[in-house]
Each structure stands twice: as C-alpha cells, then as structure tokens.
Design a protein around this motif. Structure first.
Motif, PDB file in Angstrom:
ATOM      1  N   ILE A   3       0.630  -1.141  -0.080  1.00 17.03           N
ATOM      2  CA  ILE A   3       0.142   0.052  -0.149  1.00 17.03           C
ATOM      3  C   ILE A   3       0.779   1.246  -0.026  1.00 17.03           C
ATOM      4  CG2 ILE A   3      -1.781   1.461   1.205  1.00 17.03           C
ATOM      5  CD1 ILE A   3      -3.090  -1.324   0.838  1.00 17.03           C
ATOM      6  N   VAL A   4       0.353   2.174  -0.888  1.00 16.03           N
ATOM      7  CA  VAL A   4       1.026   3.404  -0.833  1.00 16.03           C
ATOM      8  C   VAL A   4       0.136   4.497  -0.276  1.00 16.03           C
ATOM      9  CG1 VAL A   4       2.173   5.091  -2.435  1.00 16.03           C
ATOM     10  CG2 VAL A   4       2.377   2.588  -2.837  1.00 16.03           C
TER      11      VAL A   4
ATOM     12  N   ASN B  26      -5.221  11.932  -1.578  1.00 16.44           N
ATOM     13  CA  ASN B  26      -6.437  11.213  -1.068  1.00 16.44           C
ATOM     14  C   ASN B  26      -6.933  11.639   0.330  1.00 16.44           C
ATOM     15  OD1 ASN B  26      -5.037   7.810  -1.849  1.00 16.44           O
ATOM     16  ND2 ASN B  26      -6.732   8.956  -2.752  1.00 16.44           N
TER      17      ASN B  26
ATOM     18  N   PHE C  22      -9.732  -3.414  -2.060  1.00 20.36           N
ATOM     19  CA  PHE C  22      -8.417  -3.820  -1.900  1.00 20.36           C
ATOM     20  C   PHE C  22      -7.892  -2.993  -0.162  1.00 20.36           C
ATOM     21  CE2 PHE C  22      -3.879  -3.194  -1.961  1.00 20.36           C
ATOM     22  CZ  PHE C  22      -3.427  -4.664  -2.109  1.00 20.36           C
ATOM     23  N   THR C  23      -8.215  -1.989  -0.067  1.00 21.93           N
ATOM     24  CA  THR C  23      -7.815  -1.539   1.221  1.00 21.93           C
ATOM     25  C   THR C  23      -8.766  -1.583   2.300  1.00 21.93           C
ATOM     26  OG1 THR C  23      -8.432   0.787   0.112  1.00 21.93           O
ATOM     27  CG2 THR C  23      -6.317   0.524   0.156  1.00 21.93           C
TER      28      THR C  23
ATOM     29  N   ASP D  24      -9.580   6.406 -12.093  1.00 22.71           N
ATOM     30  CA  ASP D  24      -9.378   5.977 -10.759  1.00 22.71           C
ATOM     31  C   ASP D  24      -8.085   6.565 -10.107  1.00 22.71           C
ATOM     32  OD1 ASP D  24     -10.380   5.188  -8.344  1.00 22.71           O
ATOM     33  OD2 ASP D  24     -10.528   3.224  -8.898  1.00 22.71           O
ATOM     34  N   ASP D  25      -7.980   6.517  -8.827  1.00 20.98           N
ATOM     35  CA  ASP D  25      -6.852   7.064  -8.161  1.00 20.98           C
ATOM     36  C   ASP D  25      -5.692   5.984  -8.227  1.00 20.98           C
ATOM     37  OD1 ASP D  25      -8.074   5.595  -6.519  1.00 20.98           O
ATOM     38  OD2 ASP D  25      -7.645   6.885  -4.583  1.00 20.98           O
ATOM     39  N   PHE D  26      -5.878   4.724  -7.824  1.00 19.39           N
ATOM     40  CA  PHE D  26      -4.958   3.675  -7.778  1.00 19.39           C
ATOM     41  C   PHE D  26      -5.522   2.133  -8.764  1.00 19.39           C
ATOM     42  CE2 PHE D  26      -3.507   5.639  -4.245  1.00 19.39           C
ATOM     43  CZ  PHE D  26      -2.120   5.337  -4.185  1.00 19.39           C
TER      44      PHE D  26
ATOM     45  N   ALA E  14      -5.020  -1.552  -8.488  1.00 21.24           N
ATOM     46  CA  ALA E  14      -4.145  -2.734  -7.788  1.00 21.24           C
ATOM     47  C   ALA E  14      -4.512  -4.018  -8.387  1.00 21.24           C
ATOM     48  CB  ALA E  14      -4.721  -2.803  -6.248  1.00 21.24           C
ATOM     49  N   ASN E  15      -5.615  -4.761  -8.095  1.00 17.81           N
ATOM     50  CA  ASN E  15      -6.083  -5.972  -8.735  1.00 17.81           C
ATOM     51  C   ASN E  15      -7.334  -5.664  -9.907  1.00 17.81           C
ATOM     52  OD1 ASN E  15      -4.360  -7.629  -7.413  1.00 17.81           O
ATOM     53  ND2 ASN E  15      -5.537  -7.386  -5.463  1.00 17.81           N
ATOM     54  N   GLY E  16      -7.668  -4.591  -9.994  1.00 24.22           N
ATOM     55  CA  GLY E  16      -8.593  -4.224 -10.939  1.00 24.22           C
ATOM     56  C   GLY E  16     -10.024  -4.346 -10.486  1.00 24.22           C
ATOM     57  N   GLU E  17     -10.398  -4.676  -9.175  1.00 24.36           N
ATOM     58  CA  GLU E  17     -11.855  -4.698  -8.938  1.00 24.36           C
ATOM     59  C   GLU E  17     -12.623  -3.698  -9.172  1.00 24.36           C
ATOM     60  OE1 GLU E  17     -13.149  -7.442  -7.286  1.00 24.36           O
ATOM     61  OE2 GLU E  17     -11.425  -8.645  -7.748  1.00 24.36           O
ATOM     62  N   ALA E  18     -12.158  -2.486  -8.861  1.00 27.06           N
ATOM     63  CA  ALA E  18     -12.976  -1.225  -8.952  1.00 27.06           C
ATOM     64  C   ALA E  18     -13.330  -1.057 -10.301  1.00 27.06           C
ATOM     65  CB  ALA E  18     -12.133  -0.033  -8.435  1.00 27.06           C
TER      66      ALA E  18
ATOM     67  N   LYS F 122      -0.158  -0.005  -9.422  1.00 22.92           N
ATOM     68  CA  LYS F 122       0.973  -0.755  -8.774  1.00 22.92           C
ATOM     69  C   LYS F 122       1.168  -1.996  -9.913  1.00 22.92           C
ATOM     70  CE  LYS F 122      -1.464  -0.713  -5.022  1.00 22.92           C
ATOM     71  NZ  LYS F 122      -1.759  -1.197  -3.658  1.00 22.92           N
TER      72      LYS F 122
HETATM   73  P1  5GP Z   1      -8.222  -2.451  -7.183  1.00 26.39           P
HETATM   74  O1  5GP Z   1      -9.986  -2.466  -7.297  1.00 26.39           O
HETATM   75  O2  5GP Z   1      -7.490  -2.012  -8.386  1.00 26.39           O
HETATM   76  O3  5GP Z   1      -8.071  -3.674  -6.644  1.00 26.39           O
HETATM   77  O4  5GP Z   1      -7.823  -1.281  -6.178  1.00 26.39           O
HETATM   78  C1  5GP Z   1      -7.924  -0.024  -6.418  1.00 26.39           C
HETATM   79  C2  5GP Z   1      -8.916   0.563  -5.336  1.00 26.39           C
HETATM   80  O5  5GP Z   1      -8.076   0.488  -4.262  1.00 26.39           O
HETATM   81  C3  5GP Z   1      -8.694   2.233  -5.859  1.00 26.39           C
HETATM   82  O6  5GP Z   1      -9.865   2.641  -5.725  1.00 26.39           O
HETATM   83  C4  5GP Z   1      -8.116   2.684  -4.314  1.00 26.39           C
HETATM   84  O7  5GP Z   1      -8.909   3.537  -3.652  1.00 26.39           O
HETATM   85  C5  5GP Z   1      -7.751   1.645  -3.683  1.00 26.39           C
HETATM   86  N1  5GP Z   1      -6.231   1.111  -3.541  1.00 26.39           N
HETATM   87  C6  5GP Z   1      -5.659   0.142  -3.941  1.00 26.39           C
HETATM   88  N2  5GP Z   1      -4.311   0.281  -3.667  1.00 26.39           N
HETATM   89  C7  5GP Z   1      -4.307   1.398  -2.912  1.00 26.39           C
HETATM   90  C8  5GP Z   1      -3.041   1.920  -2.510  1.00 26.39           C
HETATM   91  O8  5GP Z   1      -1.930   1.482  -2.493  1.00 26.39           O
HETATM   92  N3  5GP Z   1      -3.088   3.118  -1.844  1.00 26.39           N
HETATM   93  C9  5GP Z   1      -4.246   3.947  -1.707  1.00 26.39           C
HETATM   94  N4  5GP Z   1      -4.426   5.069  -1.208  1.00 26.39           N
HETATM   95  N5  5GP Z   1      -5.423   3.378  -2.252  1.00 26.39           N
HETATM   96  C10 5GP Z   1      -5.375   2.232  -2.962  1.00 26.39           C
END
Ligand code: 5GP
Length: 191
Positions: A19-20, A27, A99-100, A124-126, A128-132, A156
């Motif tokens: 996590i960053v 944020n 993810f967070t 989107d801001d981040f 990670a695994n692409g769920e959002a 990431k």
């Molecule tokens: P994903 O849905 O791709 O797994 O994760 C992306 C979502 O999770 C983003 O909308 C973001 O809010 C949150 N997220 C994922 N990794 C990080 C991280 O390292 N730092 C922060 N601040 N938010 C993250």
C-alpha cells in the motif's frame, strides 16, 4: 509523468508491502496544481478517443476524474458505494471488493446518468487488482455504454489489475507505474 513520480517519491509513504499512502496530495489533502496537470495529461493520452463522459468511484477517484472532465469539457459521474441491499430498480449495481478496506460494497450509478451513446473514460486514483475498474466496466456494460479507456493516476504494476483489464481489450493508461515497493523504497517501471 515526472511531476507525479516526484510527488509519490517525496510525499508518499509506504504501508506494509503493497500500500502506498498519498494523503498529502491526493487522498486527503489535495494538491490542486498537481491534480490540474493530471487532468491535462489524461486529456493528452486519450485525445484520440471520442470521450463524452468520465466515470469514477467515490471517494479517491473523484478529484482526478473532475480534473480530467474539465480537460475534456465533459461531465463526470462518480459511482456511489452503498452498504444497503435495499436498492430500487433505477440504478445499475455491481458488487466491488475493496483492496484497502477488505470489504465488498455495492457500487451504483443511477440509470439516468448513463446512456448507450456514451463513450466513457474510466478514471481512478489507484490500480491494484482491478476490482474497482472491473465493477465500473460491468455497470457501463449494463448501460450499453462504450468503454473508451481507463486512466489511472498510480498503478501498482506488481499487482494483476493491468493484465486483467487488458485481457478485456481495454486501453489502460497509468500516469505513474510502480514496479515494486520494498525496504522503504518505491521503484517506478521506467526508471
Ligand atoms: P483495485 O480495485 O484495483 O484492486 O484497487 C484500486 C482501488 O483500491 C482504488 O480505488 C483505491 O481506492 C484503492 N487502492 C488500491 N491500492 C491502493 C494503495 O496502495 N493506496 C491507496 N491509497 N489506495 C489504494
């Protein structure tokens, strides 16, 4: 995007291995000048696409999405996260795993806000695994809208989000790509 990498390097902090935290400019407190440049860069990267609308997810995506909307001169719609299961039939809905926060929530967009004529850039801001992003794509598919592409502020790249989205044939542009996080250091893909 050099300005962004510099901000992450100098003002971001690392939590655990994955996590960053960027509460100092993205944020929580928001660096408006940097966010303006982020919006302009999304415009440059996706200028070949006929974007009619920006879609994001609350809360972290809203600021960069707004700046992208300003740059494209198009409206911005943010999907709402709702715990309640008592939904009316007037919304598109998808379950998304955070993810967070490590919880599922129902993400909704009112049917009035999307149409089959829309060409939507997802921001989107981040990543990670692409769920959002996958949840938003599902909602856009329900509406019959076209996904023009996905713009991410911080990817990431050691997580599986990009490959998952590219498998769907969608163009993904990330303004900063983190190759790895370790021993208190953040390494970018292009450095
Ligand atoms: P994903 O849905 O791709 O797994 O994760 C992306 C979502 O999770 C983003 O909308 C973001 O809010 C949150 N997220 C994922 N990794 C990080 C991280 O390292 N730092 C922060 N601040 N938010 C993250």
């Amino acid at each position: 995007m050099e300005l962004l990498q510099k901000a992450i390097q100098e003002r971001g902090t690392i939590i655990g291995d994955t996590i960053v935290k960027v509460d100092s400019f993205l944020n929580h407190e928001m660096d408006t000048a940097l966010l303006y440049e982020i919006g302009q860069e999304f415009r440059r990267q996706f200028q070949h696409k006929p974007v009619t609308k920006i879609v994001t997810i609350e809360a972290g995506g809203i600021a960069p999405a707004l700046m992208a909307g300003l740059a494209f001169n198009v409206p911005v719609v943010y999907a709402k996260k709702q715990k309640s299961l008592t939904m009316k039939g007037d919304v598109y809905i998808e379950s998304v795993y955070s993810f967070t926060k490590q919880v599922h929530s129902n993400v909704t967009i009112s049917k009035d806000r999307l149409s089959p004529e829309d060409h939507v850039l997802i921001i989107d801001d981040f990543l990670a695994n692409g769920e959002a992003a996958a949840g938003l794509i599902s909602i856009l598919n329900q509406a019959g809208a076209t996904v023009a592409g996905i713009g991410i502020v911080i990817e990431k790249s050691f997580q599986r989000g990009r490959s998952r989205l590219e498998e769907l044939g969608i163009e993904v542009v990330s303004l900063a790509r983190i190759a790895r996080i370790g021993e208190g250091k953040i390494e970018f893909l292009n450095s």
